[in-house]
Scaffold this active site. Structure first.
Site, PDB file in Angstrom:
ATOM      1  N   ASP A  27      55.468  69.583  32.720  1.00  0.00           N
ATOM      2  CA  ASP A  27      54.015  69.722  32.574  1.00  0.00           C
ATOM      3  C   ASP A  27      53.596  71.159  32.237  1.00  0.00           C
ATOM      4  O   ASP A  27      54.271  72.115  32.606  1.00  0.00           O
ATOM      5  CB  ASP A  27      53.349  69.279  33.888  1.00  0.00           C
ATOM      6  CG  ASP A  27      51.871  69.020  33.706  1.00  0.00           C
ATOM      7  OD1 ASP A  27      51.412  68.901  32.551  1.00  0.00           O
ATOM      8  OD2 ASP A  27      51.159  68.939  34.724  1.00  0.00           O
ATOM      9  N   ASN A  75      50.255  58.452  27.813  1.00  0.00           N
ATOM     10  CA  ASN A  75      50.146  59.533  26.825  1.00  0.00           C
ATOM     11  C   ASN A  75      49.694  59.062  25.439  1.00  0.00           C
ATOM     12  O   ASN A  75      49.319  59.879  24.595  1.00  0.00           O
ATOM     13  CB  ASN A  75      51.466  60.311  26.708  1.00  0.00           C
ATOM     14  CG  ASN A  75      51.731  61.233  27.880  1.00  0.00           C
ATOM     15  OD1 ASN A  75      52.879  61.537  28.213  1.00  0.00           O
ATOM     16  ND2 ASN A  75      50.673  61.716  28.537  1.00  0.00           N
TER      17      ASN A  75
HETATM   18  C1  FPP Z   1      52.971  67.491  29.508  1.00  0.00           C
HETATM   19  O1  FPP Z   1      52.269  68.686  29.279  1.00  0.00           O
HETATM   20  C2  FPP Z   1      53.954  67.269  28.437  1.00  0.00           C
HETATM   21  C3  FPP Z   1      54.073  66.155  27.663  1.00  0.00           C
HETATM   22  C4  FPP Z   1      53.170  64.991  27.807  1.00  0.00           C
HETATM   23  C5  FPP Z   1      55.063  66.052  26.569  1.00  0.00           C
HETATM   24  C6  FPP Z   1      56.432  66.593  26.891  1.00  0.00           C
HETATM   25  C7  FPP Z   1      57.211  66.658  25.625  1.00  0.00           C
HETATM   26  C8  FPP Z   1      58.104  67.602  25.304  1.00  0.00           C
HETATM   27  C9  FPP Z   1      58.517  68.690  26.217  1.00  0.00           C
HETATM   28  C10 FPP Z   1      58.717  67.631  23.928  1.00  0.00           C
HETATM   29  C11 FPP Z   1      59.694  66.581  23.578  1.00  0.00           C
HETATM   30  C12 FPP Z   1      60.742  66.309  24.593  1.00  0.00           C
HETATM   31  C13 FPP Z   1      62.083  66.314  24.412  1.00  0.00           C
HETATM   32  C14 FPP Z   1      62.914  65.734  25.491  1.00  0.00           C
HETATM   33  C15 FPP Z   1      62.764  66.883  23.235  1.00  0.00           C
HETATM   34  P1  FPP Z   1      50.713  68.611  28.887  1.00  0.00           P
HETATM   35  O2  FPP Z   1      50.604  68.489  27.424  1.00  0.00           O
HETATM   36  O3  FPP Z   1      50.048  67.517  29.664  1.00  0.00           O
HETATM   37  O4  FPP Z   1      50.219  70.019  29.378  1.00  0.00           O
HETATM   38  P2  FPP Z   1      48.753  70.380  29.907  1.00  0.00           P
HETATM   39  O5  FPP Z   1      48.571  69.606  31.205  1.00  0.00           O
HETATM   40  O6  FPP Z   1      48.828  71.854  30.143  1.00  0.00           O
HETATM   41  O7  FPP Z   1      47.777  69.976  28.846  1.00  0.00           O
END
Ligand code: FPP
Length: 247
Positions: A27, A75
């Site tokens: 996150d 998501n």
């Molecule tokens: C949460 O942070 C993150 C995600 C929903 C996506 C995670 C994806 C990756 C790390 C990239 C692809 C993965 C791999 C395994 C190659 P957020 O976007 O909710 O952060 P925020 O809460 O600060 O907005």
């Protein structure tokens, strides 16, 4: 300063007493990007890089199971360009994983309902999972279109279907048997669940499997999460006393 914090001096970690299974809610990518005036996709790209480094490091220290929450059933509510960017990052990573499989020797598997994914991405997931099955020392699970509630429904439907087909009896259901219908069948429950970025909730992650997991929260956003932070989490875990409901 709220971000980019340096980890404290390293506490000693007993590498002979590692948790068997660490699960991470990756996150804080969006906030990391916003603070740098980057598009959210830039945060996810940095997060994917962190994932590569942490997966490599967990293998080096001998961790058996690493699970990451890459994309939840919720998501899809995000803007299309952000969803597309995450899917592209996954594809790039899987292409790379396929190419470097012999060097990395990591078994990779996917937990979640892959049916709504682009057929090419889905085929790539299946190919990576199939070709990496011979490596069993380090297992990385990527939760993709995964939701804990969705997984429980999927398992309940599977068991009900087997009962309707005469293969099972409702009365024989036990925790162990139910566990065999989950995506995570055969894998030990996570010992430690890490959530960076300051949020302190489970967000529909491994609801069944988290029953006795230890939690570790840190304010560091996922793109800034380094091996030192992982070691701090493991150190905190090693100081805990796990009682599993006993004394
Ligand atoms: C949460 O942070 C993150 C995600 C929903 C996506 C995670 C994806 C990756 C790390 C990239 C692809 C993965 C791999 C395994 C190659 P957020 O976007 O909710 O952060 P925020 O809460 O600060 O907005």
């Amino acid at each position: 300063m709220l971000f980019g914090k340096k980890p404290k001096a390293l506490d000693p970690v007993d590498l002979a007493q590692l948790p068997q299974h660490i699960a991470i809610i990756m996150d804080g990518n969006g906030r990391w990007a916003r603070r740098r005036h980057l598009p959210r996709s830039g945060g996810h790209a940095a997060g994917a890089e962190t994932f590569r480094n942490i997966a490599t490091y967990t293998k080096e220290i001998g961790l058996h199971y690493l699970t990451v929450y890459a994309f939840s059933t919720e998501n899809w509510k995000r803007p299309k360009d952000e969803v597309d960017a995450i899917m592209r990052l996954l594809r790039d990573y899987l292409d790379e994983a396929l190419r470097d499989m012999e060097k990395n020797q990591i078994h990779m598997a996917f937990w979640g309902d892959l049916s709504p994914l682009d057929p090419e991405l889905r085929a790539l997931c299946e190919r990576v999972e199939f070709t990496s099955r011979k490596y069993d020392k380090c297992n990385v699970h990527i939760c993709l279109n995964y939701g804990g509630r969705d997984e429980l429904l999927h398992a309940a439907r599977g068991f009900a279907a087997d009962c309707a087909a005469g293969k099972r009896e409702p009365g024989e259901l036990t925790e162990a048997l139910f566990g065999s219908y989950l995506y995570t069948a055969g894998v030990p429950d996570p010992d430690l669940i890490i959530r960076p970025s300051g949020e302190q909730r489970l967000s529909n992650f491994l609801l069944w499997q988290a029953a006795y997991a230890e939690f570790y929260f840190t304010d560091v956003c996922w793109p800034d999460f380094k091996k030192e932070h992982l070691l701090q989490a493991i150190h905190a875990y090693q100081l805990r006393q796990r009682r599993f409901g006993g004394t």
